[in-house]
Design a protein around this motif. Structure first.
Motif, PDB file in Angstrom:
ATOM      1  N   GLY A 104     -28.422  -3.272  -0.787  1.00 39.69           N
ATOM      2  CA  GLY A 104     -28.515  -4.376   0.158  1.00 39.69           C
ATOM      3  C   GLY A 104     -29.769  -4.290   1.020  1.00 39.69           C
ATOM      4  O   GLY A 104     -30.426  -5.304   1.288  1.00 39.69           O
ATOM      5  N   ILE A 105     -30.112  -3.089   1.442  1.00 39.92           N
ATOM      6  CA  ILE A 105     -31.333  -2.893   2.245  1.00 39.92           C
ATOM      7  C   ILE A 105     -32.558  -3.295   1.436  1.00 39.92           C
ATOM      8  O   ILE A 105     -33.449  -4.000   1.935  1.00 39.92           O
ATOM      9  N   ALA A 106     -32.603  -2.857   0.173  1.00 36.49           N
ATOM     10  CA  ALA A 106     -33.757  -3.167  -0.684  1.00 36.49           C
ATOM     11  C   ALA A 106     -33.894  -4.678  -0.883  1.00 36.49           C
ATOM     12  O   ALA A 106     -35.010  -5.212  -0.924  1.00 36.49           O
ATOM     13  N   TRP A 107     -32.767  -5.382  -0.973  1.00 34.96           N
ATOM     14  CA  TRP A 107     -32.806  -6.841  -1.162  1.00 34.96           C
ATOM     15  C   TRP A 107     -33.400  -7.523   0.062  1.00 34.96           C
ATOM     16  O   TRP A 107     -34.227  -8.433  -0.063  1.00 34.96           O
ATOM     17  N   ASN A 122     -28.489  -3.309  12.137  1.00 41.45           N
ATOM     18  CA  ASN A 122     -27.340  -4.000  12.728  1.00 41.45           C
ATOM     19  C   ASN A 122     -26.555  -4.782  11.686  1.00 41.45           C
ATOM     20  O   ASN A 122     -25.326  -4.857  11.742  1.00 41.45           O
ATOM     21  N   LEU A 123     -27.267  -5.378  10.722  1.00 39.33           N
ATOM     22  CA  LEU A 123     -26.607  -6.164   9.690  1.00 39.33           C
ATOM     23  C   LEU A 123     -25.756  -5.310   8.762  1.00 39.33           C
ATOM     24  O   LEU A 123     -24.616  -5.647   8.455  1.00 39.33           O
ATOM     25  N   ILE A 124     -26.319  -4.201   8.317  1.00 37.20           N
ATOM     26  CA  ILE A 124     -25.680  -3.412   7.264  1.00 37.20           C
ATOM     27  C   ILE A 124     -25.019  -2.145   7.798  1.00 37.20           C
ATOM     28  O   ILE A 124     -24.179  -1.557   7.127  1.00 37.20           O
ATOM     29  N   GLY A 125     -25.374  -1.732   9.015  1.00 35.58           N
ATOM     30  CA  GLY A 125     -24.776  -0.526   9.569  1.00 35.58           C
ATOM     31  C   GLY A 125     -25.393   0.721   8.978  1.00 35.58           C
ATOM     32  O   GLY A 125     -24.697   1.556   8.385  1.00 35.58           O
ATOM     33  N   ASP A 149     -27.984  -8.827  -3.203  1.00 34.45           N
ATOM     34  CA  ASP A 149     -27.648  -9.613  -2.004  1.00 34.45           C
ATOM     35  C   ASP A 149     -26.552  -8.901  -1.207  1.00 34.45           C
ATOM     36  O   ASP A 149     -25.456  -8.691  -1.722  1.00 34.45           O
ATOM     37  N   PRO A 150     -26.821  -8.519   0.050  1.00 32.75           N
ATOM     38  CA  PRO A 150     -25.810  -7.810   0.853  1.00 32.75           C
ATOM     39  C   PRO A 150     -24.569  -8.642   1.147  1.00 32.75           C
ATOM     40  O   PRO A 150     -23.499  -8.093   1.389  1.00 32.75           O
ATOM     41  N   GLY A 154     -20.683  -7.633   0.128  1.00 32.82           N
ATOM     42  CA  GLY A 154     -19.687  -7.534   1.186  1.00 32.82           C
ATOM     43  C   GLY A 154     -20.118  -6.677   2.357  1.00 32.82           C
ATOM     44  O   GLY A 154     -19.289  -6.226   3.148  1.00 32.82           O
ATOM     45  N   LEU A 155     -21.429  -6.470   2.501  1.00 38.67           N
ATOM     46  CA  LEU A 155     -21.938  -5.636   3.589  1.00 38.67           C
ATOM     47  C   LEU A 155     -22.181  -6.431   4.869  1.00 38.67           C
ATOM     48  O   LEU A 155     -22.258  -5.858   5.951  1.00 38.67           O
ATOM     49  N   THR A 156     -22.318  -7.747   4.755  1.00 37.92           N
ATOM     50  CA  THR A 156     -22.520  -8.617   5.905  1.00 37.92           C
ATOM     51  C   THR A 156     -22.043 -10.006   5.519  1.00 37.92           C
ATOM     52  O   THR A 156     -21.607 -10.225   4.382  1.00 37.92           O
ATOM     53  N   THR A 157     -22.106 -10.945   6.442  1.00 38.42           N
ATOM     54  CA  THR A 157     -21.703 -12.319   6.137  1.00 38.42           C
ATOM     55  C   THR A 157     -22.942 -13.196   6.011  1.00 38.42           C
ATOM     56  O   THR A 157     -24.015 -12.853   6.514  1.00 38.42           O
ATOM     57  N   GLN A 158     -22.779 -14.352   5.354  1.00 42.67           N
ATOM     58  CA  GLN A 158     -23.907 -15.255   5.183  1.00 42.67           C
ATOM     59  C   GLN A 158     -24.404 -15.768   6.530  1.00 42.67           C
ATOM     60  O   GLN A 158     -25.611 -15.922   6.737  1.00 42.67           O
TER      61      GLN A 158
END
Length: 225
Positions: A104-107, A122-125, A149-150, A154-158
């Motif tokens: 998710g970070i790489a995306w 903050n987004l992904i923790g 895509d994070p 399920g790592l964050t919301t849209q």
């Protein structure tokens, strides 16, 4: 505006048990009108069990009656008790999803380089050290990291991701991207969906009265009109 605790399940119940318009349900549940259409057509990705907002003390029958009487009426949710939220510490991520964080970070780094490391954290923790290692490709598992895509992970919301992108873009002086693909089509779409809903109600009454055979609800016959 406050939203029901389980918006998709609540929308499913409202579609099945009320005569509210798709637009009213979408606005009350904080969903897109096409999501409501998919729920009504049983084409949603997940089969939903309806959640009664009246029993959940999120809506009253009187409020539903007002909405059914006036298609332009906006339903008002009953304000429940304030939820206790974590205000300190990093975002909690379930153990089963923690291995997805680097992807998710790489995306985000690849698709939204304007977002700061602090905002990504903050987004992904995650930590700035991990983000920096992925940025400069010194992460110990960099060979196996694939940008994903994070939101899908399920790592964050849209909504959180969109807010972070908008904030970072504003700080960087970037012009926001305006989606004009549906300009002029919104009212036509709403009118078409209302017509389909009304026709479905007429067909159901005809079936109950024994005047017509039930028609299979398929995408083809729903969108013929």
């Amino acid at each position: 505006m406050a939203q029901p605790l389980m918006p998709h399940a609540t929308a499913s119940w409202l579609v099945d048990n009320t005569a509210l318009s798709f637009e009213q349900i979408a606005e009350f549940c904080g969903l897109h009108i096409l999501e409501i259409q998919a729920i009504a057509d049983d084409t949603a990705a997940t089969k939903l069990t309806g959640r009664d907002p009246i029993r959940a003390h999120e809506l009253t029958q009187e409020e539903i009656d007002k909405g059914q009487a006036d298609p332009d009426y906006t339903l008002k949710i009953i304000k429940g008790p304030e939820q206790v939220r974590r205000t300190k510490g990093p975002r909690y991520t379930p153990v089963s999803k923690r291995s997805d964080k680097p992807d998710g970070i790489a995306w985000i780094i690849r698709n939204h380089p304007e977002i700061t490391d602090g905002a990504i954290g903050n987004l992904i923790g995650t930590t700035r050290t991990t983000i920096a290692a992925i940025r400069d490709r010194s992460h110990w598992n960099i060979a196996n990291i694939t940008p994903k895509d994070p939101v899908t992970l399920g790592l964050t919301t849209q909504r959180e991701l969109d807010a972070a992108v908008a904030k970072a873009g504003k700080a960087a002086g970037l012009e926001p991207v305006v989606d004009t693909r549906l300009d002029g089509d919104r009212e036509a779409l709403i009118a078409e969906l209302r017509q389909q809903r009304a026709q479905a109600a007429i067909d159901a009454e005809a079936v109950d009265a024994g005047e017509a055979a039930p028609v299979e609800r398929t995408a083809e016959n729903l969108f013929k009109s």
